[in-house]
Design an enzyme around this catalytic site. Structure first.
Site, PDB file in Angstrom:
ATOM      1  N   CYS A  35      -2.064   7.486  -0.876  1.00 42.58           N
ATOM      2  CA  CYS A  35      -3.243   7.979  -1.597  1.00 42.58           C
ATOM      3  C   CYS A  35      -4.488   7.201  -1.226  1.00 42.58           C
ATOM      4  CB  CYS A  35      -3.037   7.893  -3.096  1.00 42.58           C
ATOM      5  SG  CYS A  35      -1.585   8.772  -3.638  1.00 42.58           S
ATOM      6  N   ASP A  37      -5.164   4.024  -2.028  1.00 49.36           N
ATOM      7  CA  ASP A  37      -5.582   2.879  -2.846  1.00 49.36           C
ATOM      8  C   ASP A  37      -4.414   2.051  -3.376  1.00 49.36           C
ATOM      9  OD1 ASP A  37      -4.975   4.877  -4.644  1.00 49.36           O
ATOM     10  OD2 ASP A  37      -7.042   5.150  -5.287  1.00 49.36           O
ATOM     11  N   CYS A  60     -11.291   2.916  -2.100  1.00 53.57           N
ATOM     12  CA  CYS A  60     -12.659   3.408  -2.006  1.00 53.57           C
ATOM     13  C   CYS A  60     -13.584   2.587  -2.899  1.00 53.57           C
ATOM     14  CB  CYS A  60     -12.697   4.878  -2.399  1.00 53.57           C
ATOM     15  SG  CYS A  60     -12.199   5.163  -4.101  1.00 53.57           S
ATOM     16  N   CYS A 104      -8.763   6.239 -10.047  1.00 51.68           N
ATOM     17  CA  CYS A 104      -8.965   4.826  -9.707  1.00 51.68           C
ATOM     18  C   CYS A 104      -8.917   3.955 -10.964  1.00 51.68           C
ATOM     19  CB  CYS A 104     -10.308   4.612  -9.011  1.00 51.68           C
ATOM     20  SG  CYS A 104     -10.418   5.420  -7.418  1.00 51.68           S
TER      21      CYS A 104
END
Lengths: 126, 395
Positions: A35, A37, A60, A104
């Site tokens: 993904c 992260d 990100c 996130c």
């Protein structure tokens, strides 16, 4: 590109508490490279209070900012209070995240839970 | 701070000379080319002159050019138009794993309509093997669609070889030439294609206009019905300024191509060498030589693309990323996965695409700021920490 709040950009530009605590009491790692992260959160605990927290994140802008923010939010808090911090609270503290980036904040909250679990495991073992 | 644009593969600014040619067609020459009066006849001749220019540059005949709204429409028309026109002949379509979404999503839609799809793999450079095309063909194959040059990694495909294979078997062959047009020579007979898609804003023309080359005798069902425009192959009032702009942009690109492609290739190579020399664990994606003169796609291991893009943007540098961490699937680029990159490396890939206004100084500036950006993000990355602590890389 996503439009981020000034606060997100501030935490992205100047992330707080980057690194890993050498003698951490708990370490939590969450996410996966598929993904894009991965967050690693280490905590130092004294008398049931988080006295230090550091992070390392592959991800990100939003992933880095939420990681940075959660370390700020949990420092000085009791384990119990820290666990009450929801992913939404982290996002709100950053003046919001784009809808596609809410995952996130979940990552950050989950990494914290894992770090606390790790800390509790360690304590049991002692 | 001077901003540096290195995303020409996403879109280009219109050349001021193109705009100058377009402007009268918004005001003074506004007639509908389908009208019989002099207002219409003026614009009709402008549209036909543009058609002649564009077809001439491609080695095609004027009536083989159909003006459309852009590459998405051109690709949709080529694929659906062929599939529906040749349905009674067969239902098999061959394409590749690295096509633009306007091809791959159209093919996916055709699959739902009952068409059988073969998605050819590519090698580590992103190259389709013509032998694979040959092997995939069966008696039901009606269409082959392989892009000319890839939009992400810049690899130029062996289109002429595939064209020959298709021609020998009378299978319709389409190529999406969006990234190559205006940058490298494109001739429909040399490439042996029946259908070819182009988009004006990728070669310094206006947005919202493009064309589909349709070889004489190619069976094609129209996507849009209505008026008689474009010999009933595409209904809708002509976008006269856009069509005039397309021809102007194509002409200018053609005139400067020999010189400009060399200039850009030199800058591209300087950029690739500069970055991979200054940054450890940075690797080039795509073919080392068979690549567009303006494309440099580089993976920065252990870090994620969007955070690199944001950092570059803070320095005024615009590029693009193979990370799709903004997409709902969180999957990185299908192209980068198709060339065999792992997910995390694909997530850390950046495309720099150069263009007409890219200078030596721009390239030097990128090489100057990138090492700092990468090392700052690597300090933050658990993947980098693991790599070094395991002793695989000790620097």
């Amino acid at each position: 590109m996503e439009s981020y709040s000034d606060k997100v950009m501030d935490h992205f530009r100047k992330p707080r508490n980057v690194g890993a605590i050498d003698d951490a009491d708990g370490v939590g790692k969450e996410g996966n490279p598929m993904c894009g992260d991965i967050m690693e959160l280490s905590i130092k605990v004294k008398d049931d209070t988080i006295i230090d927290a550091k992070f390392r994140t592959f991800g990100c802008g939003a992933a880095i900012a939420t990681s940075s923010m959660i370390t700020e939010m949990i420092k000085g808090k009791s384990i119990q209070d820290a666990l009450k911090i929801s992913n939404r609270a982290v996002a709100e503290a950053l003046d919001g995240l784009p809808a596609k980036k809410m995952h996130c904040s979940v990552l950050a909250a989950d990494a914290l839970k894992k770090a606390v679990d790790d800390y509790r495991e360690h304590r049991k073992a002692l | 701070m001077k901003r540096i644009y290195l995303d020409y593969a996403a879109t280009t600014p219109a050349d001021p000379r193109v705009i100058d040619e377009m402007l009268p067609f918004f005001t003074e020459h506004f007639g509908n080319p389908s009208s019989v009066h002099s207002f219409g006849q003026e614009t009709k001749s402008a549209v036909e002159a543009a058609r002649e220019t564009v077809s001439g540059l491609l080695g095609a005949a004027p009536d083989e050019i159909v003006f459309v709204s852009g590459a998405t429409e051109a690709n949709n028309t080529a694929l659906k138009g062929t599939a529906f026109a040749k349905r009674d002949k067969g239902n098999h379509i061959i394409t590749s794993a690295i096509e633009h979404h306007s091809v791959s999503e159209t093919v996916a839609a055709l699959k739902k309509e009952g068409f059988r799809i073969t998605n050819l793999p590519v090698d580590r450079y992103g190259m389709v093997d013509p032998d694979d095309v040959k092997k995939a063909i069966d008696e039901k194959t009606i269409l082959i669609s392989i892009m000319h040059a890839n939009n992400e990694i810049g690899t130029i495909q062996p289109i002429a070889e595939i064209g020959k294979i298709a021609r020998e078997r009378s299978i319709t062959f389409h190529t999406d030439a969006v990234q190559s047009l205006g940058h490298i020579p494109v001739n429909v007979d040399d490439l042996d294609v029946d259908l070819l898609s182009g988009s004006s804003h990728k070669f310094y023309g206006p947005k919202g206009v493009g064309f589909l080359y349709v070889r004489k005798g190619t069976k094609l069902t129209a996507l849009l019905f209505g008026g008689d425009q474009e010999k009933r192959r595409r209904a809708g009032t002509h976008n006269t300024p856009g069509i005039v702009g397309t021809a102007a942009a194509a002409r200018i690109a053609h005139e400067s191509m020999a010189e400009e492609s060399v200039r850009e290739a030199v800058l591209r190579d300087r950029l690739i060498k500069g970055i991979t020399g200054a940054v450890q664990d940075a690797s080039l994606n795509g073919h080392p030589t068979m690549r567009l003169p303006n494309n440099a796609n580089i993976s920065f291991h252990f870090i994620e693309g969007e955070s690199i893009l944001l950092s570059l943007d803070m320095e005024g540098i615009a590029a693009s990323s193979g990370s799709a961490c903004t997409s709902s699937t969180l999957e990185p680029s299908h192209v980068l996965l198709a060339i065999g990159l792992s997910h995390e490396v694909a997530h850390g890939s950046i495309r720099f695409s150069l263009g007409r206004w890219t200078t030596d100084e721009d390239v030097a500036r990128v090489i100057e700021v990138l090492p700092g950006i990468v090392s700052r993000l690597r300090v933050m990355s658990p993947l980098f920490a693991e790599r070094t602590s395991h002793g695989i890389v000790q620097r």
